[in-house]
Write a protein that holds these residues in place. Structure first.
Motif, PDB file in Angstrom:
ATOM      1  N   GLY A 262       0.819  -1.204   0.000  1.00  0.00           N
ATOM      2  CA  GLY A 262       0.000   0.000   0.000  1.00  0.00           C
ATOM      3  C   GLY A 262       0.849   1.248   0.000  1.00  0.00           C
ATOM      4  O   GLY A 262       2.073   1.197  -0.178  1.00  0.00           O
ATOM      5  N   VAL A 263       0.169   2.364   0.197  1.00  0.00           N
ATOM      6  CA  VAL A 263       0.863   3.643   0.301  1.00  0.00           C
ATOM      7  C   VAL A 263       0.459   4.273   1.632  1.00  0.00           C
ATOM      8  O   VAL A 263      -0.737   4.360   1.950  1.00  0.00           O
ATOM      9  N   ALA A 264       1.468   4.674   2.423  1.00  0.00           N
ATOM     10  CA  ALA A 264       1.184   5.332   3.699  1.00  0.00           C
ATOM     11  C   ALA A 264       1.624   6.788   3.612  1.00  0.00           C
ATOM     12  O   ALA A 264       2.593   7.103   2.909  1.00  0.00           O
ATOM     13  N   THR A 265       0.906   7.646   4.304  1.00  0.00           N
ATOM     14  CA  THR A 265       1.302   9.051   4.351  1.00  0.00           C
ATOM     15  C   THR A 265       2.136   9.290   5.606  1.00  0.00           C
ATOM     16  O   THR A 265       1.682   9.025   6.719  1.00  0.00           O
ATOM     17  N   ILE A 266       3.380   9.744   5.388  1.00  0.00           N
ATOM     18  CA  ILE A 266       4.267  10.053   6.523  1.00  0.00           C
ATOM     19  C   ILE A 266       4.696  11.501   6.395  1.00  0.00           C
ATOM     20  O   ILE A 266       5.269  11.884   5.367  1.00  0.00           O
ATOM     21  N   GLU A 267       4.436  12.285   7.427  1.00  0.00           N
ATOM     22  CA  GLU A 267       4.809  13.707   7.412  1.00  0.00           C
ATOM     23  C   GLU A 267       4.364  14.366   6.095  1.00  0.00           C
ATOM     24  O   GLU A 267       5.106  15.135   5.483  1.00  0.00           O
TER      25      GLU A 267
END
Ligand code: ATP
Length: 358
Positions: A262-267
């Protein structure tokens, strides 16, 4: 040893002790389930007091479980005394007989079993050869180095041809260099003898170097069981990720998902991530990034500011800030990669598959 190999099974094993201070009962081991295959080498790994030795001592028969059953070769053994269990223990303290020579120390268990003298001599000679002490039969054990004493202790355990060898931090009294040499030896001897081994250690590099599978324990419970690759690359939680090697924990939100990736949002930035099958889009997730899996680059996704940069010989050691998150980086190609200095702007770079969701 042409003996049939036997495995060990723990079924719902618990051990309750009383805390001497508070007088309250507590689980030193709680509901441990484990299957150790015949001929397998497993390590019990975890911080001090997590219950490793208690499990080992229950397999040996020095302690009885309060709940559950232990099987050896498919047979329940809870009711058998230690000497009837077909196991042998190698202790941290060696537990040798100080006024005996090597031969008599190793022969001791066979004499108790009243084997004929000729057979004893043949077995002791063969085992001393296996542990690298041939020709040293007459040396007194108090004249031996720590490494030699540990070999005698190993020979004493091996000579009775147990199905299972139990090791209680056997190398912790040796200096660092000898410890590394001896663990290779212990592994070689275990394989040569074709014996099942359960080995207690709190040293993660020792566990990685020696075991087929590592059993990571945390406060009386088995937290993860897996081969060295699995516990390193697929830790089940922050405890394992932190205990085995070093880890960065990045907090993010799962933005997209397809199967396990998946794709995670970090900062505020999108990062591709593995191991998300148990999570849903929108979940807060923690991502593990090993320091050596990351490098710094002039372009990329995760912008950072360098706060520490040290040449360590085999790697360049960095600490950088990604927003408010500190990230440790070990760049093992300092000769060919650009070196960033404190205060530089850069981007944390890693390849897909190096970031894993817990
Ligand atoms: P270490 O690496 O320090 O040897 P460990 O993981 O082997 O630790 P255990 O020796 O199995 O830990 O002990 C587990 C817990 O049980 C600890 O809190 C310990 O203090 C406690 N304990 C062990 N033996 C007893 C006992 N006989 N009576 C009461 N408590 C005990």
């Amino acid at each position: 040893m042409a003996k049939e190999k036997k495995g060990v099974r723990l079924e719902h094993i618990s051990k309750i002790y009383q805390d001497p201070k508070t007088k309250k009962d507590f689980y030193a081991v709680h509901d441990a389930n484990l299957e150790i295959a015949p001929g397998e080498f497993v390590t019990l790994l975890g911080p001090s007091g997590c219950g490793k030795t208690t499990i080992l001592r229950m397999i040996a028969g020095f302690e009885s479980p309060d709940e559950g059953q232990i099987y050896l070769g498919g047979e329940p053994i809870n009711d058998l005394t230690p000497n009837k269990r077909d196991t042998a223990m190698v202790f941290q303290s060696y537990a040798l007989l100080p006024h005996y020579n090597i031969f008599d120390n190793v022969a001791y268990g066979l004499k108790i079993r009243k084997l004929p003298a000729e057979e004893i001599r043949e077995k002791v000679t063969r085992i001393l050869g296996m542990v690298g002490l041939e020709g040293m039969e007459d040396r007194m054990t108090n004249q031996l180095s720590g490494g030699q004493q540990q070999r005698v202790a190993l020979a004493r355990a091996l000579v009775i041809e147990p199905s299972v060898l139990l090791f209680d931090e056997p190398l912790s009294n040796l200096d660092a260099k000898l410890r590394v040499e001896m663990r290779t030896e212990v592994r070689r001897i275990q394989q040569e003898a074709g014996i099942t081994a359960v080995y207690v250690t709190h040293d993660q590099s020792e566990a990685m170097a020696i075991a087929d599978r590592i059993i990571v324990m945390k406060r009386g419970v088995i937290d993860q069981v897996g081969d060295p690759h699995a516990v390193y690359y697929r830790p089940v939680d922050e405890f394992v990720a932190d205990f085995i090697g070093e880890s960065n924990f990045l907090r993010g939100k799962l933005a997209e998902k397809e199967g396990d990736t998946g794709v995670a949002t970090i900062e505020g930035h999108g990062v591709e991530v593995d191991g998300v099958s148990a999570h849903s889009v929108g979940d807060d997730i923690t991502l593990v990034l090993r320091p050596e899996a990351a490098t710094l680059a002039d372009e990329g996704v995760l912008h950072c500011k360098v706060t520490l940069s040290r040449f360590m010989g085999s790697y360049q050691n960095y600490q950088v800030m990604v927003g408010n998150t500190l990230v440790k980086i070990q760049d093992f190609n300092p000769k060919t990669h650009k070196i960033y200095e404190v205060g530089d702007d850069a981007f944390v770079s890693f390849t897909k598959g190096d970031v894993h969701a817990l």
